[in-house]
Design an enzyme around this catalytic site. Sequence first.
Site, PDB file in Angstrom:
ATOM      1  N   LYS A   1     -32.423  13.759  -4.727  1.00  0.00           N
ATOM      2  CA  LYS A   1     -32.197  12.445  -4.136  1.00  0.00           C
ATOM      3  C   LYS A   1     -33.534  11.738  -4.022  1.00  0.00           C
ATOM      4  O   LYS A   1     -34.454  12.255  -3.393  1.00  0.00           O
ATOM      5  CB  LYS A   1     -31.563  12.642  -2.761  1.00  0.00           C
ATOM      6  CG  LYS A   1     -31.175  11.385  -2.085  1.00  0.00           C
ATOM      7  CD  LYS A   1     -30.309  11.708  -0.886  1.00  0.00           C
ATOM      8  CE  LYS A   1     -29.850  10.430  -0.231  1.00  0.00           C
ATOM      9  NZ  LYS A   1     -28.759  10.669   0.692  1.00  0.00           N
TER      10      LYS A   1
ATOM     11  N   ASP B   1     -22.257   8.844   9.097  1.00  0.00           N
ATOM     12  CA  ASP B   1     -21.574   8.243   7.948  1.00  0.00           C
ATOM     13  C   ASP B   1     -20.631   9.254   7.305  1.00  0.00           C
ATOM     14  O   ASP B   1     -20.628   9.440   6.087  1.00  0.00           O
ATOM     15  CB  ASP B   1     -22.590   7.713   6.936  1.00  0.00           C
ATOM     16  CG  ASP B   1     -21.959   6.709   5.966  1.00  0.00           C
ATOM     17  OD1 ASP B   1     -20.842   6.222   6.260  1.00  0.00           O
ATOM     18  OD2 ASP B   1     -22.566   6.415   4.931  1.00  0.00           O
TER      19      ASP B   1
ATOM     20  N   VAL C   1     -29.307   9.536  -6.695  1.00  0.00           N
ATOM     21  CA  VAL C   1     -29.228  10.987  -6.840  1.00  0.00           C
ATOM     22  C   VAL C   1     -29.208  11.329  -8.328  1.00  0.00           C
ATOM     23  O   VAL C   1     -28.516  10.688  -9.113  1.00  0.00           O
ATOM     24  CB  VAL C   1     -27.974  11.553  -6.145  1.00  0.00           C
ATOM     25  CG1 VAL C   1     -27.981  13.066  -6.197  1.00  0.00           C
ATOM     26  CG2 VAL C   1     -27.923  11.088  -4.697  1.00  0.00           C
TER      27      VAL C   1
ATOM     28  N   GLY D   1     -26.674   5.559  -3.756  1.00  0.00           N
ATOM     29  CA  GLY D   1     -26.292   5.127  -2.420  1.00  0.00           C
ATOM     30  C   GLY D   1     -27.032   3.853  -2.090  1.00  0.00           C
ATOM     31  O   GLY D   1     -27.607   3.212  -2.967  1.00  0.00           O
ATOM     32  N   GLY D   2     -27.044   3.500  -0.815  1.00  0.00           N
ATOM     33  CA  GLY D   2     -27.684   2.265  -0.422  1.00  0.00           C
ATOM     34  C   GLY D   2     -29.181   2.271  -0.680  1.00  0.00           C
ATOM     35  O   GLY D   2     -29.739   1.297  -1.153  1.00  0.00           O
ATOM     36  N   MET D   3     -29.820   3.391  -0.367  1.00  0.00           N
ATOM     37  CA  MET D   3     -31.278   3.406  -0.427  1.00  0.00           C
ATOM     38  C   MET D   3     -31.855   4.456  -1.354  1.00  0.00           C
ATOM     39  O   MET D   3     -33.059   4.509  -1.560  1.00  0.00           O
ATOM     40  CB  MET D   3     -31.829   3.680   0.962  1.00  0.00           C
ATOM     41  CG  MET D   3     -31.331   2.668   1.918  1.00  0.00           C
ATOM     42  SD  MET D   3     -32.521   2.429   3.181  1.00  0.00           S
ATOM     43  CE  MET D   3     -31.697   1.174   4.087  1.00  0.00           C
TER      44      MET D   3
END
Lengths: 512, 221
Positions: A73, A171, A58, A53-55
């Site tokens: 994660k 989101d 996983v 993901g963005g930050m």
Amino acid sequence: MNLPDDDFTPASLADDELLSDLRVVVSRRTPPADLLVGASIGRYEIRAPLGEGGMARVYRAVDTASGDEVALKVLKPEYQTSPDISRRFAQEAQTMGRIKHAHVARIFDTPEDGSVRAIAMELLPGGSLRDLLLRGAKRRRRLRVTAVVRFMLQAARGLGAAHAVGIVHRDIKPGNLMIDGAGRVKVVDFGVVLALERATWLTGVGKPIGTPAYMSPEQCRGERVCPASDVYALGVSLFELLTGRLPFVEEAASPFALMLKHIQEPPPDPRRLRGRTPDWLAEVVLRCLQKDPKDRFADGAELAKALADQEEVAPPPVRSDKTPAPQRINVAAVREQMQRLPQRAIVAWACRCARRVQQFNPDPRLERSLAMAEEFVYGAPRIEETDTLTQALGRVKRLRNASFRAAYHADAEMPVRGASQAALAAAAASACAAARCAADAAADAAYVAQQAIAALDASGVPLTDFWQGAQRDYHRLLSASVGAEGTVGDILPHNFWPDRPPGGPQGLATAR
Amino acid sequence: MDTTQTHLLWAVRESGNQEAWCVFFRIYAPMLRQFAKRLGLNEVESDDATQEVLIVVQNALRDGSYDPTRGKFRGWLYGVARNRALSAHRARKRRTRVQSAGGDTDMDLLSGIPDHREDALREVWEQEWRFALLEEAMRNLQPVLGNKAFRAFELYALQNLPVAEVAAELGIAPASVYTYKNRVLGAIKKWIARFDDDRDDASDAPDFDGDAYLDLKDTQH
């Protein structure tokens, strides 16, 4: 200067050596492998990357205490040094731990290792609704309305549970609605997104909050979000699952123009894109997509109620509760076992299955492939004549892939066709296995055959004749000798065949 | 470009054949660079060495100073590359001598190389040749077999991910993962077997005499 005569010949190399060389070649041209794979965080051992993901990234990881697989994660290294972000990361994970709901991904633990923080959560092997959408788009098919309603109802319930404890997801999108092993939808990426993106928003280094295609007008304007913002995003997802398209599409690669559409443009009516959308469902979608949060369902629970009320009068879902989903089998274990099976026996059995199904639902186009396979089993041994067989299988391979899907997503609309294709595919795959003496393909065949059985089983069509034949052949297969190890029955894993549902055709599961 | 190694060498000799030279360069340049690096040269020295070896090759192929009857092309190239690496070591030694005045230890030229026995060097060379061939095979086959096939192959056969996971990631049936794996592996082996025709006993097979060129030309048209 001459090189030694016993020169290297890659083609003569064992596959293992070739593969290990290939690994070097590939590793040289790709960026250095993820350093975390193979490492441990707390009691979790990281096995393989799952997504990014963005930050955070996983990973698939194993809890060394229990041996269970989890999704781990981990905050990306560039964010680990920010005390604010890592504190919020852990804080929000703890908040999430409080939401215990069947349709929210469970969080087990928040392991730490020095500055590296992670969240251990439920591993969801079914992929996301986005994957489902992509697969559908590829096959030019849309999800059935009942399935869409079921998925969205589950997502809304999960979301409602979070809203009840004051958490807004911010989101929601098909990519964040994952499917577990039992086919249930679970909301993921909860709260963490909220915490992280608030942080980036404040420091001004992040992209706009959320995913523009699913963002509510108030989010687009940078205003305060509320549970109804999630309802809007779920409405967009519902629209997309239903029609295969987004209500507002980004043009000229400008997310801001898209955000403006969310703020200003009235949403299209889903009935225009999918004529058979029930009126009540179209109204639910349009209410979710209202510009003013007050005009929408207040939160996930209210939306869930609206969907559930209608779902009761709507046709029942594909798989009623008494028909369990086909059980997943451990393919790796089967593969190992299958390496020792006499391939001819599998082919014989698969042919027999296929022939039976062919009687139910004859398909002249497949007849020749089946005949080839039968000739292989019952005719004179002609393993050397792989060319003819391979040629036939060239056609079959397509069939095999298509039918595998058919069996895998056994569809209420065409259970018998799907199953018959799968059984035929089993024959094809087995023949393929035998022709190439490839254990991989033999396991493949076994898996297809098993899926075929599951699909036939789920179809509820009376197949007494088929089952009797299959049962006889199965017993024959079980008693086939595999040399010193004894019989096939002795080496087949105990869980190889799924348990028959009560009242269904008996025999295969209890044959041992 | 559909070719074999012998064909490629022949085509490179034709000075006008730019395409062949590009392919040649694509295969051999990374290999020479890796070889130089593994012989202890740094990045800059490796690049220099690679370039010089390639110039030697080009000239030798053009003016016929490479004598095919003395051995295989790859063996000849090994000699050139090895000597070039040694002279880079020699040059480095000279530089360090000048810089650290008086530090004149009588070290072996090859002592900078991790394992400098001749057969170890050859092993490195052969390994790099395998890697270069595989890289070229994949580059040629990827457009033919498709990205998805290669991705499936990479994830399943090279990264050893479970089939179900690979299938889910690529949105294909588990059965297709096996199919792709077998298809890609088979195609790579086949490609290499066909390309690497130099592995035959080259000293007996005068690939580079005039008659052979004619034959190749004939089969090409």
